[in-house]
Design a protein around this motif. Structure first.
Motif, PDB file in Angstrom:
ATOM      1  N   THR A 102       0.868  -1.176   0.000  1.00 58.47           N
ATOM      2  CA  THR A 102       0.000   0.000   0.000  1.00 58.47           C
ATOM      3  C   THR A 102       0.900   1.221   0.000  1.00 58.47           C
ATOM      4  OG1 THR A 102      -1.694  -1.189   1.270  1.00 58.47           O
ATOM      5  CG2 THR A 102      -1.877   1.209   1.165  1.00 58.47           C
ATOM      6  N   ALA A 103       0.925   1.937  -1.115  1.00 64.32           N
ATOM      7  CA  ALA A 103       1.836   3.071  -1.282  1.00 64.32           C
ATOM      8  C   ALA A 103       1.049   4.373  -1.339  1.00 64.32           C
ATOM      9  CB  ALA A 103       2.662   2.903  -2.551  1.00 64.32           C
ATOM     10  N   THR A 104       1.493   5.359  -0.579  1.00 58.35           N
ATOM     11  CA  THR A 104       0.875   6.678  -0.566  1.00 58.35           C
ATOM     12  C   THR A 104       1.843   7.675  -1.209  1.00 58.35           C
ATOM     13  OG1 THR A 104      -0.269   6.141   1.496  1.00 58.35           O
ATOM     14  CG2 THR A 104      -0.183   8.467   0.863  1.00 58.35           C
ATOM     15  N   THR A 105       1.354   8.442  -2.176  1.00 51.25           N
ATOM     16  CA  THR A 105       2.205   9.389  -2.903  1.00 51.25           C
ATOM     17  C   THR A 105       2.143  10.780  -2.260  1.00 51.25           C
ATOM     18  OG1 THR A 105       0.516  10.167  -4.450  1.00 51.25           O
ATOM     19  CG2 THR A 105       1.646   8.113  -5.001  1.00 51.25           C
ATOM     20  N   VAL A 106       2.978  11.685  -2.766  1.00 51.48           N
ATOM     21  CA  VAL A 106       3.021  13.041  -2.238  1.00 51.48           C
ATOM     22  C   VAL A 106       1.699  13.771  -2.442  1.00 51.48           C
ATOM     23  CG1 VAL A 106       5.510  13.294  -2.470  1.00 51.48           C
ATOM     24  CG2 VAL A 106       4.029  13.864  -4.407  1.00 51.48           C
ATOM     25  N   THR A 107       0.908  13.358  -3.413  1.00 51.62           N
ATOM     26  CA  THR A 107      -0.390  13.989  -3.661  1.00 51.62           C
ATOM     27  C   THR A 107      -1.508  13.366  -2.837  1.00 51.62           C
ATOM     28  OG1 THR A 107      -0.866  12.513  -5.522  1.00 51.62           O
ATOM     29  CG2 THR A 107       0.291  14.577  -6.011  1.00 51.62           C
ATOM     30  N   GLY A 108      -1.192  12.353  -2.032  1.00 50.88           N
ATOM     31  CA  GLY A 108      -2.198  11.694  -1.212  1.00 50.88           C
ATOM     32  C   GLY A 108      -2.866  10.508  -1.885  1.00 50.88           C
ATOM     33  N   MET A 117      10.707   5.987  -5.235  1.00 53.28           N
ATOM     34  CA  MET A 117       9.672   5.225  -5.903  1.00 53.28           C
ATOM     35  C   MET A 117       9.547   3.863  -5.241  1.00 53.28           C
ATOM     36  SD  MET A 117      11.668   4.157  -9.433  1.00 53.28           S
ATOM     37  CE  MET A 117      10.246   3.312 -10.081  1.00 53.28           C
ATOM     38  N   ALA A 118       8.373   3.246  -5.380  1.00 51.40           N
ATOM     39  CA  ALA A 118       8.134   1.909  -4.845  1.00 51.40           C
ATOM     40  C   ALA A 118       7.778   0.973  -5.988  1.00 51.40           C
ATOM     41  CB  ALA A 118       7.005   1.939  -3.814  1.00 51.40           C
ATOM     42  N   VAL A 172       5.343   2.811  -8.458  1.00 54.25           N
ATOM     43  CA  VAL A 172       4.615   3.985  -7.986  1.00 54.25           C
ATOM     44  C   VAL A 172       5.673   5.030  -7.647  1.00 54.25           C
ATOM     45  CG1 VAL A 172       2.987   4.926  -6.316  1.00 54.25           C
ATOM     46  CG2 VAL A 172       2.805   2.522  -6.993  1.00 54.25           C
ATOM     47  N   ARG A 173       5.627   6.178  -8.296  1.00 52.38           N
ATOM     48  CA  ARG A 173       6.643   7.205  -8.102  1.00 52.38           C
ATOM     49  C   ARG A 173       6.235   8.193  -7.012  1.00 52.38           C
ATOM     50  NH1 ARG A 173      10.490   7.262 -11.978  1.00 52.38           N
ATOM     51  NH2 ARG A 173      11.000   9.465 -11.632  1.00 52.38           N
TER      52      ARG A 173
END
Length: 253
Positions: free
Chosen positions: A98-104, A209-210, A217-218
């Motif tokens: 479960t990856a969370t990006t800088v944009t949420g 990145m993941a 996912v970047r």
């Protein structure tokens, strides 16, 4: 009664040619109705096949038409029914990322081999590591880090000097890639039930990145990794050449 076989191949010419020959010899069943799915290609194609057929009941028997073929059996176009009847089964569970990006944005993916975090730019990444919600490392400066399953422990994990795990071990490998600080930290072995959280520090200057089995996912700020025991992948191997034997043999190569 003859087994119903579904053949699938990578785009490599040798795999396509072999697949066509096997279909002519044994017929072609629909994957949803097959007793066994036979995958022709390399390890990357095997991972694609396992992900794609995850909801189907048939096990997957791979034959190597690629390079390494760690998850594959040797290729032969004769005696296939006999080989399948004698094959040994290995059951593996994937990891859930479960990856969370800088944009949420929250992105989820499954990984049979490993979930990895990698620096996106020239500067090393800075990661904070929690296990089951408890901080275990306040700052790891590195090129990246990964969590690997036993089945994936001989892949990227091993190249990063992580340990090879027996296929039946209820543990995960947490491995750093080119750790700068703590310089001598070589990772950890964790229970299979552990939930690993990576928090990215200073991601605006040190983007990360993941990846879950090469699905990327970047610009992540947080990545949670845990085993997904409710999902099982069934692989078939020729007797004496199963994952257990391969994992042992790899350590003495």
């Amino acid at each position: 009664m003859a087994q119903k076989l579904a053949f699938t191949a990578s785009s490599a010419p040798s795999a396509v040619e072999a697949c066509d020959a096997l279909i002519r010899a044994y017929g072609q069943a629909d994957e949803a109705e097959a007793d066994v799915i036979v995958a022709l290609g390399g390890d990357g194609f095997m991972l694609q096949t396992l992900h794609r057929t995850e909801g189907l009941p048939a096990p997957v028997y791979g034959m190597n038409r690629g390079t390494v073929g760690f998850l594959m059996n040797e290729f032969a176009d004769d005696d296939l029914p006999e080989r399948l009847a004698a094959a040994e089964e290995a059951v593996i569970n994937p990891l859930r990322m479960t990856a969370t990006t800088v944009t949420g944005e929250v992105r989820k993916a499954l990984a049979i081999n490993e979930v990895s975090l990698l620096r996106q730019g020239p500067q090393a990444s800075k990661l904070r590591i929690l296990v089951d919600g408890k901080p275990r490392m306040e700052e790891l400066v590195c090129d990246g880090a990964l969590v690997a399953t036993p089945a994936g422990s001989t892949a990227y994990n091993y190249s990063a000097h992580g340990p090879i795990l027996p296929i039946g071990a209820d543990v995960l490998a947490l491995t750093a890639m080119a750790a700068f600080r703590p310089r001598r930290w070589r990772g950890a072995l964790l229970p299979k039930t552990a939930r690993v959280t990576f928090e990215v520090l200073g991601g605006d200057k040190r983007p990360v990145m993941a990846e879950a089995d090469a699905r990327s996912v970047r610009n992540v700020v947080r990545v949670d990794v845990e085993s997904a025991p409710e999902i099982s992948h069934r692989l078939l191997f020729d007797p004496g050449h199963g994952l257990e034997e391969r994992l042992i043999r790899e350590q003495f190569a």
